[in-house]
Design an enzyme around this catalytic site. Sequence first.
Site, PDB file in Angstrom:
ATOM      1  N   LYS A 125       3.544   8.963   8.990  1.00 20.63           N
ATOM      2  CA  LYS A 125       3.248   8.360  10.295  1.00 20.63           C
ATOM      3  C   LYS A 125       4.186   8.888  11.410  1.00 20.63           C
ATOM      4  CE  LYS A 125       0.437   4.819   8.310  1.00 20.63           C
ATOM      5  NZ  LYS A 125       0.560   4.284   6.963  1.00 20.63           N
TER       6      LYS A 125
ATOM      7  N   ASP B 225       9.342   2.906   0.222  1.00 20.56           N
ATOM      8  CA  ASP B 225       8.263   3.534   0.983  1.00 20.56           C
ATOM      9  C   ASP B 225       8.404   3.128   2.452  1.00 20.56           C
ATOM     10  OD1 ASP B 225       5.956   4.485   2.100  1.00 20.56           O
ATOM     11  OD2 ASP B 225       4.599   3.593   0.624  1.00 20.56           O
TER      12      ASP B 225
ATOM     13  N   TYR C  38       0.853  -1.187   0.000  1.00 26.58           N
ATOM     14  CA  TYR C  38       0.000   0.000   0.000  1.00 26.58           C
ATOM     15  C   TYR C  38       0.887   1.234   0.000  1.00 26.58           C
ATOM     16  CZ  TYR C  38      -3.574   3.385   1.459  1.00 26.58           C
ATOM     17  OH  TYR C  38      -4.424   4.460   1.528  1.00 26.58           O
TER      18      TYR C  38
HETATM   19  C1  LIG Z   1      -0.043   4.674   5.580  1.00 28.74           C
HETATM   20  C2  LIG Z   1       0.797   4.433   4.387  1.00 28.74           C
HETATM   21  C3  LIG Z   1       0.785   5.289   3.269  1.00 28.74           C
HETATM   22  C4  LIG Z   1      -0.203   6.418   3.123  1.00 28.74           C
HETATM   23  O1  LIG Z   1      -0.059   7.400   4.084  1.00 28.74           O
HETATM   24  P1  LIG Z   1      -1.313   8.373   4.408  1.00 28.74           P
HETATM   25  O2  LIG Z   1      -0.742   9.378   5.336  1.00 28.74           O
HETATM   26  O3  LIG Z   1      -2.361   7.506   5.003  1.00 28.74           O
HETATM   27  O4  LIG Z   1      -1.739   8.968   3.112  1.00 28.74           O
HETATM   28  C5  LIG Z   1       1.701   5.073   2.261  1.00 28.74           C
HETATM   29  N1  LIG Z   1       2.566   4.048   2.325  1.00 28.74           N
HETATM   30  C6  LIG Z   1       2.602   3.199   3.363  1.00 28.74           C
HETATM   31  C7  LIG Z   1       3.613   2.100   3.390  1.00 28.74           C
HETATM   32  C8  LIG Z   1       1.699   3.346   4.424  1.00 28.74           C
HETATM   33  O5  LIG Z   1       1.705   2.473   5.437  1.00 28.74           O
END
Ligand SMILES: *Cc1c(COP(=O)(O)O)cnc(C)c1O
Length: 467
Positions: free
Chosen positions: A297, A235, A140
């Site tokens: 996060k 990511d 994701y």
């Molecule tokens: C949570 C998440 C996102 C998206 O971040 P948001 O602040 O919710 O838009 C992207 N990549 C990873 C790996 C995530 O866990």
Amino acid sequence: MTEKLFDLAQTAIPGGVNSPVRAFGSVGGDPIFVQRAQGAYIYDTDGRQYVDLVCTWGPSLLGHAHPQVVEDVTKAAQKGLSFGAPTLMETRLANAITARVPAAQKVRMVSTGTEATMTAIRLARGFTGRNLIVKFAGCYHGHSDALLAAAGSGLATQGLPGSAGVTASTAADTLVLPYNDAAALEKTFQMRGTEIAAVITEAAPANMGIVPPRADFNQTIRTVTAKYRALMISDEVLTGFRCSPSGFWGIDGGYRVGALPAELPPRAETSAVARQKWCEDATAGAAYVPDIFTFGKVVGGGMPLAALGGRAEIMDYLAPVGPVYQAGTLSGNPLATAAGYATLRLADAEVYARVDAASAALQTELRTALDHAGLPYCLNTAGNLFSVFFGEVPACHGVSNYEDAGQQNASMYRAFFHAMLKGGVALPPSCFEAWFVSAAHDEDALNRIMAALPDAVTAAGNAATEK
Ligand SMILES: *Cc1c(COP(=O)(O)O)cnc(C)c1O
């Protein structure tokens, strides 16, 4: 009261929530409405207390409402909520990020992880002049159009392959490969390597449950992308500053921050040349170095802040220096940067040791309880992140990609989840999510979890035999 509030919410807000997984769709029942949170605990509107194993899906590394973070944010608020002009705190936070992840030589701040990955792929396309993006099924990367294919997280929870409203031409520019499959990656590059702008991957996938990379998988991504002059985007929105001071890269990339809290040396803060040299020296021993990292996060400490960082040469392709446009009214917001900076400054070696210890203790208790009851499960870890896949197939074969994750027994998790909730422990309301602990998860919190476990294990066992 909570049920009534959810009914009210549903009349005003689609599904009653502002992010789908919160609706309890896959576990059933009504979500708890939160009144406040402190340390390892959240409290609902009926005054019930729960040990929180969601930790706001990752940001709460220090525990909820850490007094120092709250104080810094409060002080910042008194000076104004938003300026739309540069502040010193943005440079400070950028330096704190680079000090921990020196491959992020320069940093651009945004408000959400979605924006960070969306900008990262636009930047990769602008830098390489190529169109295609490779992503892995079950990873994701937020909800931008290009990255919603086979995307894990809330889509996995609801069993969606992608999203309505994403055009076929957008989807066609995203190639989706099975995770942990080096051969598929190599074959794709053999066929279309010169058209591929970037491979984007979660440093350790945590949005299909935890699925750690096989040894050297991240290195293989690096080797293959480098061969074809495509970029590697790691990511670390979820893993960054949580799995270690340098995120998951700090665990499998061979890069470790030495003395904590890490700061850039003064010369690197003031001279571009010295900064570049410091960053290059610091990453010289790393097993692999991605071109671009995305963070979110933890880096916002619970406020809307995310970032991307990478090689200066690439980052300088962003406007106003370069031709790749990106902007944001609230980017680098003073409250968000205050929360992020306070969080990183407080996240010292002791904090990581506490998070690691809490996670290890919880895993041990969980394994003991599940083994004792003879339940089939697979517990995957990535640093201090972990999740449990219930069922015979995961127990026998393990879970190393999205297809495997789909083999778990969701009704066992559903039963387990609700029994834990009844026992005062709030787990992620989906079997495709990681379990999170914080430095505030102390013995008291662990004891409460242990007390709730036996009933939950019984409930999962009953669900296994019901079918
Ligand atoms: C949570 C998440 C996102 C998206 O971040 P948001 O602040 O919710 O838009 C992207 N990549 C990873 C790996 C995530 O866990």
